[in-house]
Structures are given as structure tokens and as C-alpha cells.
Design a protein around this motif. Structure first.
Motif, PDB file in Angstrom:
ATOM      1  N   LYS A   1       0.899  -1.323  -0.060  1.00 55.47           N
ATOM      2  CA  LYS A   1       0.091   0.037  -0.067  1.00 55.47           C
ATOM      3  C   LYS A   1       0.855   1.239   0.127  1.00 55.47           C
ATOM      4  CE  LYS A   1      -3.745   2.306   2.899  1.00 55.47           C
ATOM      5  NZ  LYS A   1      -4.515   1.903   3.918  1.00 55.47           N
ATOM      6  N   LEU A   2       0.503   2.336  -0.696  1.00 57.63           N
ATOM      7  CA  LEU A   2       1.063   3.688  -0.731  1.00 57.63           C
ATOM      8  C   LEU A   2       0.405   4.516   0.467  1.00 57.63           C
ATOM      9  CD1 LEU A   2       1.089   4.509  -4.445  1.00 57.63           C
ATOM     10  CD2 LEU A   2       3.057   3.649  -2.777  1.00 57.63           C
ATOM     11  N   ILE A   3       1.253   5.326   1.170  1.00 59.29           N
ATOM     12  CA  ILE A   3       0.763   6.350   2.120  1.00 59.29           C
ATOM     13  C   ILE A   3       0.616   7.617   1.516  1.00 59.29           C
ATOM     14  CG2 ILE A   3       1.383   7.382   4.503  1.00 59.29           C
ATOM     15  CD1 ILE A   3       3.316   5.176   4.981  1.00 59.29           C
ATOM     16  N   VAL A   4      -0.642   8.102   1.597  1.00 56.85           N
ATOM     17  CA  VAL A   4      -0.943   9.387   0.921  1.00 56.85           C
ATOM     18  C   VAL A   4      -1.418  10.315   2.139  1.00 56.85           C
ATOM     19  CG1 VAL A   4      -3.142   8.689   0.423  1.00 56.85           C
ATOM     20  CG2 VAL A   4      -2.152  10.556  -1.078  1.00 56.85           C
ATOM     21  N   ASP A   5      -1.132  11.668   2.096  1.00 56.98           N
ATOM     22  CA  ASP A   5      -1.573  12.708   2.918  1.00 56.98           C
ATOM     23  C   ASP A   5      -3.044  13.241   2.485  1.00 56.98           C
ATOM     24  OD1 ASP A   5      -0.980  14.597   1.232  1.00 56.98           O
ATOM     25  OD2 ASP A   5       0.882  15.339   2.064  1.00 56.98           O
ATOM     26  N   THR A   6      -3.362  14.040   3.221  1.00 55.57           N
ATOM     27  CA  THR A   6      -4.796  14.778   2.947  1.00 55.57           C
ATOM     28  C   THR A   6      -4.730  15.494   1.623  1.00 55.57           C
ATOM     29  OG1 THR A   6      -4.338  16.554   4.277  1.00 55.57           O
ATOM     30  CG2 THR A   6      -5.526  14.682   5.134  1.00 55.57           C
ATOM     31  N   SER A   7      -3.521  15.914   1.034  1.00 56.24           N
ATOM     32  CA  SER A   7      -3.440  16.765  -0.001  1.00 56.24           C
ATOM     33  C   SER A   7      -3.394  15.972  -1.470  1.00 56.24           C
ATOM     34  CB  SER A   7      -2.349  18.077   0.112  1.00 56.24           C
ATOM     35  OG  SER A   7      -0.844  17.164   0.070  1.00 56.24           O
ATOM     36  N   GLY A   8      -3.213  14.547  -1.257  1.00 57.13           N
ATOM     37  CA  GLY A   8      -3.145  13.730  -2.369  1.00 57.13           C
ATOM     38  C   GLY A   8      -1.706  13.437  -2.550  1.00 57.13           C
ATOM     39  N   HIS A   9      -0.671  14.031  -1.873  1.00 55.25           N
ATOM     40  CA  HIS A   9       0.847  13.670  -1.950  1.00 55.25           C
ATOM     41  C   HIS A   9       1.241  12.537  -1.470  1.00 55.25           C
ATOM     42  CE1 HIS A   9       4.763  15.697  -2.800  1.00 55.25           C
ATOM     43  NE2 HIS A   9       5.228  14.788  -2.087  1.00 55.25           N
TER      44      HIS A   9
ATOM     45  N   TYR B   1       4.898  -5.216 -14.019  1.00 56.18           N
ATOM     46  CA  TYR B   1       3.584  -5.347 -13.525  1.00 56.18           C
ATOM     47  C   TYR B   1       3.405  -4.431 -12.034  1.00 56.18           C
ATOM     48  CZ  TYR B   1       3.039  -9.350 -16.591  1.00 56.18           C
ATOM     49  OH  TYR B   1       3.079 -10.110 -17.552  1.00 56.18           O
ATOM     50  N   SER B   2       4.121  -3.406 -11.928  1.00 53.13           N
ATOM     51  CA  SER B   2       4.654  -2.588 -11.191  1.00 53.13           C
ATOM     52  C   SER B   2       3.386  -2.395 -10.094  1.00 53.13           C
ATOM     53  CB  SER B   2       5.001  -1.145 -11.815  1.00 53.13           C
ATOM     54  OG  SER B   2       5.031  -0.196 -10.556  1.00 53.13           O
ATOM     55  N   THR B   3       3.688  -2.635  -8.820  1.00 52.58           N
ATOM     56  CA  THR B   3       2.636  -2.374  -7.646  1.00 52.58           C
ATOM     57  C   THR B   3       2.504  -0.831  -7.613  1.00 52.58           C
ATOM     58  OG1 THR B   3       3.170  -4.699  -6.683  1.00 52.58           O
ATOM     59  CG2 THR B   3       2.086  -2.706  -5.264  1.00 52.58           C
ATOM     60  N   ILE B   4       3.554   0.008  -7.521  1.00 53.78           N
ATOM     61  CA  ILE B   4       3.648   1.154  -7.405  1.00 53.78           C
ATOM     62  C   ILE B   4       2.659   2.095  -8.459  1.00 53.78           C
ATOM     63  CG2 ILE B   4       4.924   3.472  -7.406  1.00 53.78           C
ATOM     64  CD1 ILE B   4       5.486   1.417  -4.845  1.00 53.78           C
ATOM     65  N   ARG B   5       2.723   1.621  -9.598  1.00 51.40           N
ATOM     66  CA  ARG B   5       1.999   2.229 -10.707  1.00 51.40           C
ATOM     67  C   ARG B   5       0.754   1.985 -10.436  1.00 51.40           C
ATOM     68  NH1 ARG B   5       3.693  -0.572 -15.639  1.00 51.40           N
ATOM     69  NH2 ARG B   5       2.044  -2.081 -14.913  1.00 51.40           N
ATOM     70  N   LYS B   6       0.355   0.861  -9.947  1.00 52.37           N
ATOM     71  CA  LYS B   6      -0.974   0.345  -9.712  1.00 52.37           C
ATOM     72  C   LYS B   6      -1.598   1.130  -8.714  1.00 52.37           C
ATOM     73  CE  LYS B   6      -3.912  -3.522  -8.837  1.00 52.37           C
ATOM     74  NZ  LYS B   6      -3.922  -5.191  -8.519  1.00 52.37           N
ATOM     75  N   GLU B   7      -0.881   0.976  -7.674  1.00 55.96           N
ATOM     76  CA  GLU B   7      -1.270   1.625  -6.308  1.00 55.96           C
ATOM     77  C   GLU B   7      -1.563   3.252  -6.662  1.00 55.96           C
ATOM     78  OE1 GLU B   7      -2.436   0.366  -3.579  1.00 55.96           O
ATOM     79  OE2 GLU B   7      -2.473  -1.698  -4.612  1.00 55.96           O
ATOM     80  N   ALA B   8      -0.824   3.818  -7.304  1.00 52.23           N
ATOM     81  CA  ALA B   8      -0.897   5.259  -7.694  1.00 52.23           C
ATOM     82  C   ALA B   8      -1.755   5.584  -8.758  1.00 52.23           C
ATOM     83  CB  ALA B   8       0.295   5.911  -7.985  1.00 52.23           C
ATOM     84  N   HIS B   9      -2.436   4.541  -9.431  1.00 53.32           N
ATOM     85  CA  HIS B   9      -3.713   4.813 -10.352  1.00 53.32           C
ATOM     86  C   HIS B   9      -3.232   5.446 -11.557  1.00 53.32           C
ATOM     87  CE1 HIS B   9      -6.422   3.413  -6.870  1.00 53.32           C
ATOM     88  NE2 HIS B   9      -6.048   4.298  -6.462  1.00 53.32           N
TER      89      HIS B   9
ATOM     90  N   HIS C   1       3.677   1.616 -22.367  1.00 53.33           N
ATOM     91  CA  HIS C   1       4.260   3.083 -22.194  1.00 53.33           C
ATOM     92  C   HIS C   1       2.956   3.670 -21.164  1.00 53.33           C
ATOM     93  CE1 HIS C   1       1.869   4.106 -25.526  1.00 53.33           C
ATOM     94  NE2 HIS C   1       1.681   5.370 -24.964  1.00 53.33           N
ATOM     95  N   CYS C   2       3.599   4.605 -20.375  1.00 56.64           N
ATOM     96  CA  CYS C   2       2.508   5.650 -19.361  1.00 56.64           C
ATOM     97  C   CYS C   2       2.937   6.910 -20.192  1.00 56.64           C
ATOM     98  CB  CYS C   2       2.956   5.376 -18.207  1.00 56.64           C
ATOM     99  SG  CYS C   2       2.738   3.729 -17.209  1.00 56.64           S
ATOM    100  N   ASP C   3       1.856   7.640 -20.298  1.00 59.59           N
ATOM    101  CA  ASP C   3       1.691   8.858 -20.836  1.00 59.59           C
ATOM    102  C   ASP C   3       2.296   9.906 -19.412  1.00 59.59           C
ATOM    103  OD1 ASP C   3       0.822   8.359 -23.397  1.00 59.59           O
ATOM    104  OD2 ASP C   3      -1.044   8.615 -22.617  1.00 59.59           O
ATOM    105  N   CYS C   4       2.150   9.251 -18.056  1.00 58.55           N
ATOM    106  CA  CYS C   4       2.468  10.079 -17.115  1.00 58.55           C
ATOM    107  C   CYS C   4       3.461   9.227 -16.179  1.00 58.55           C
ATOM    108  CB  CYS C   4       1.100  10.162 -16.162  1.00 58.55           C
ATOM    109  SG  CYS C   4       1.606  10.666 -14.411  1.00 58.55           S
ATOM    110  N   TRP C   5       4.462   9.690 -16.173  1.00 63.80           N
ATOM    111  CA  TRP C   5       5.746   9.012 -15.453  1.00 63.80           C
ATOM    112  C   TRP C   5       5.739   9.338 -14.081  1.00 63.80           C
ATOM    113  CZ3 TRP C   5      10.810   8.108 -18.520  1.00 63.80           C
ATOM    114  CH2 TRP C   5      10.392   7.799 -19.840  1.00 63.80           C
ATOM    115  N   GLY C   6       4.690   9.778 -13.407  1.00 63.87           N
ATOM    116  CA  GLY C   6       4.752   9.894 -12.015  1.00 63.87           C
ATOM    117  C   GLY C   6       3.758  10.916 -11.562  1.00 63.87           C
ATOM    118  N   THR C   7       3.602  11.043 -10.148  1.00 58.67           N
ATOM    119  CA  THR C   7       2.574  11.904  -9.573  1.00 58.67           C
ATOM    120  C   THR C   7       3.356  12.639  -8.227  1.00 58.67           C
ATOM    121  OG1 THR C   7       0.322  12.327  -8.981  1.00 58.67           O
ATOM    122  CG2 THR C   7       1.565  10.183  -8.576  1.00 58.67           C
ATOM    123  N   GLN C   8       2.552  13.211  -7.503  1.00 59.66           N
ATOM    124  CA  GLN C   8       3.143  13.961  -6.368  1.00 59.66           C
ATOM    125  C   GLN C   8       3.762  12.786  -5.242  1.00 59.66           C
ATOM    126  OE1 GLN C   8       0.338  17.125  -4.833  1.00 59.66           O
ATOM    127  NE2 GLN C   8      -1.173  15.953  -5.724  1.00 59.66           N
TER     128      GLN C   8
END
Length: 361
Positions: A130-138, A165-173, A276-283
Motif C-alpha cells: 500500500k502507498l501512504i498518501v496525505d490529505t493533499s493527495g501527496h 507489473y508495477s505495484t507502485i504504478r497500480k497503487e498510484a492509479h 508505456h505511460c503518458d504520466c511518469w509519476g505524480t506527487q
């Protein structure tokens, strides 16, 4: 148990290991997570090209990797009717047509250099859930299971280097676009005959590519393209006529093939696709390597592109820039090069048969 780090890297493959070393060397606190109990247990590409070799040499890592064992390919041969009809030798300035590096050798060669750094930690047998995310979505860290126990890792930046089959990619949607290439791949590994030279050998069977790659330790890796989705039906057919196609093209392998490939169970099936991903990451998250751009085995580009990703990303990160890091800067650095490699792979796949049009009779 709780951990804190500047950077948490998920996946101790080539990209994750190299990035971990480069960032730890810069003084960042780095935690590297690997779900397997030992390094190099997941099968990944094992051939360095000039670009991957240059990355390792630029960071003075190549000699350490070489000390564990590598093998330079001395020639590329195209075969028909049991004979080589075309041979390509390396440019003298390069000295090889690719370098076989066992995954474990590459990872050990890189990570042994992290020993002097108290700011580096590697946790094996640790699976992110699981990823830990704060109230601002970071995103602020990960929850993982290590040896059956739940651990928490807080970090300023999470790196998803955890494969196709990246878990991080999946959990970050983060969305991924997959492309099938019309073929799957059968892998097998056999001992090489005593007089087998370090080489890559290619043949064409039923308009599909058959490749032999000499490996460290006296082995040959067989990569046999088959029609996409055909293996379940293929397994219902007689095995002997299928495998005889291999020994007809490479008679020198008749004995070792007969001894070591005796049924369909001696092959491993690889589901071939690129993505390929159009988005290579997020906050708070960055993806690299297969997690953001999976490549097919064609041309052995995946490993080298992953090393280049890690090299470029490390150039953007240090103690002072970590808080202001923008993933789009990294994506802009690498996106065009990756698109070119993916296009080159498709071209190689579509034109492979043309190498055999004017073959010697």
C-alpha cells in the motif's frame, strides 16, 4: 517497525540498484526494497549494449560488475539449413556485439559499492502492499510486508522500479497502455558444447525468429518466437518435430538439446508486450524502467534503457532539489529516447525475415 528516508526505491533490479547507489553516494538517505529473498531472482534482460556499458563506466562500476563475470559477444551469425550464411563482427572501437551479464552479477557489482554508505539500507523479502498518501493527495511512503511483519517507510520520494507489473504504478492509479506484438517467446537454457564461441546466432523458422545467446558459465539461452497465444495448442502437438527444427538449424547442438530439452515443460513462456505511460509519476512518485515503459526482448534494449533512466533521474536529485523535484523534467529528458527505442524494436521485428531473403543456398 518504522523507517524514514529521503527516497524509497521499490524494486532492486538494474534501475533500482543503480539509482540507489547514485543517490546514496550523493548523501541522500535511501531505502531499497526487493520482494524476493535474494538479488537477481526475477528474470530480467541480461545483455548490455554500448549505452548501458557507458553508464556503468561513467560511474566507475563496470570493473566491479566485470569481476563477478561477464561475456562479450564476438560475432552475430545468421543461419539457414544448418550453416551460417552471414556473419557480423563488432567494430574494433567497441569490441563486442553485446555483453552478457548475469542479473545477480550486475546487481552485486553495483550494490557492493554502497557498503561505505550508512545512509543506504536494502531490505530483501519485502513486498509493498500500500502507498501512504496525505490529505493533499501527496504520496509520503509505503506500507510493506517483510518476513510476515508489517513495516512502514516514510519518504519524501517513492521510486517505482518494480517492473512491468508495477505495484507502485497500480497503487498510484497511473494508466498504462499496452501493445501486443503478434508473438510470444519460449525460453530455454542449455549447456554449450565445448567448442561454442561467444556469439549471437539467428535463424528463421516458420517466419519466426529463433535466437541463441551465449551466456556466462558455458550456457546458451534460446529465445524462440511463436505465434501469439499459440502455446496451449502447440503443447498438444508432438514435441519431437518441433524441437528437431532447432537441431536442423544448429546441428552442433543435437546432443545437448536432446539431453536438456525433452518436453514442452523445459520451455518457459514469456507473454510478450510493450507498454508505456503518458504520466511518469505524480506527487511524490516517479516510475522508471519497465514500470513506465516495458519493452519486448527484441534487441535487448530494456536493461540498457533502465540503466539510462536511473542515470538521468539521479542527475536531477540531490538534498537541495528533492523537495522541488518535478517528475515532468525527468519525463522530458527520457521520453523521446524511449519512443525511438520502442519504434526501433517494432522495425526490427517487422524486418527480421528480410535478413534471410538473399541467404546463401
Amino acid at each position: 517497525m518504522n523507517y524514514q528516508a529521503d527516497v524509497c526505491i521499490v524494486g532492486a533490479g538494474p534501475a533500482g540498484a543503480l539509482l540507489a547507489y547514485l543517490l546514496a553516494k550523493k548523501g541522500l538517505t535511501v531505502i531499497l526494497l526487493e520482494q524476493n529473498a535474494a538479488l537477481g531472482q526475477s528474470f530480467r534482460g541480461e545483455h548490455l549494449n554500448e549505452e548501458g556499458e557507458a553508464v556503468l563506466k561513467n560511474h566507475h562500476l563496470f570493473e566491479a560488475v566485470e569481476s563477478h563475470g561477464i561475456l562479450r559477444m564476438e560475432k552475430l551469425e545468421y543461419y539457414a539449413d544448418g550453416n551460417a550464411f552471414k556473419t557480423i563482427f563488432p567494430d574494433e572501437a567497441v569490441g563486442h556485439l553485446g555483453i552478457h551479464v548475469p542479473q545477480a552479477h550486475l546487481l552485486k557489482g553495483i550494490l557492493q559499492n554502497t557498503r561505505p554508505f550508512p545512509n543506504f539500507t536494502c531490505l530483501l523479502h519485502t513486498k509493498v502492499t500500500k502507498l501512504i498518501v496525505d490529505t493533499s493527495g501527496h504520496y509520503r511512503g509505503v506500507i510493506a510486508i517483510k518476513n510476515g511483519n508489517t513495516i512502514k517507510i516514510d519518504s519524501q520520494l517513492i521510486i517505482g522500479a518494480d517492473g512491468r507489473y508495477s505495484t507502485i504504478r497500480k497503487e498510484a492509479h497511473i494508466d498504462v497502455q499496452k501493445q501486443k506484438h503478434g508473438f510470444d517467446l519460449l525460453w530455454a537454457k542449455i549447456p554449450a558444447p565445448s567448442n561454442w564461441e561467444p556469439s549471437i546466432k539467428m535463424a528463421l523458422i516458420d517466419d519466426k525468429q529463433l535466437s541463441l545467446f551465449t551466456q556466462v558459465g558455458g550456457y546458451i539461452q534460446i529465445g524462440w518466437n511463436i505465434e501469439q497465444g499459440s502455446f496451449p495448442q502447440l503443447r498438444k502437438q508432438a514435441f519431437t518435430p518441433f524441437i528437431q527444427q532447432l537441431t536442423t538449424q544448429f546441428p552442433l547442438l543435437a546432443n545437448t538439446v536432446q539431453e536438456h530439452i525433452q518436453s514442452w515443460k523445459d520451455f518457459v513462456l514469456l507473454d510478450v508486450f510493450s507498454s508505456h505511460c503518458d504520466c511518469w509519476g505524480t506527487q511524490g512518485i516517479v516510475l522508471l524502467g519497465d514500470a513506465v515503459h516495458t519493452m519486448t526482448p527484441t534487441g535487448a534494449f530494456g536493461l540498457n534503457s533502465a540503466l539510462k533512466d536511473a542515470d538521468c533521474l539521479a542527475s536531477l536529485l540531490n538534498k537541495d532539489t528533492l523537495a522541488q523535484f518535478n517528475v515532468q523534467d525527468f519525463q522530458q529528458m527520457r521520453k523521446q529516447a524511449i519512443e525511438e527505442v520502442l519504434a526501433k524494436q517494432i522495425e526490427k521485428e517487422q524486418t527480421f525475415a528480410s535478413n534471410f531473403i538473399n541467404k546463401a543456398s
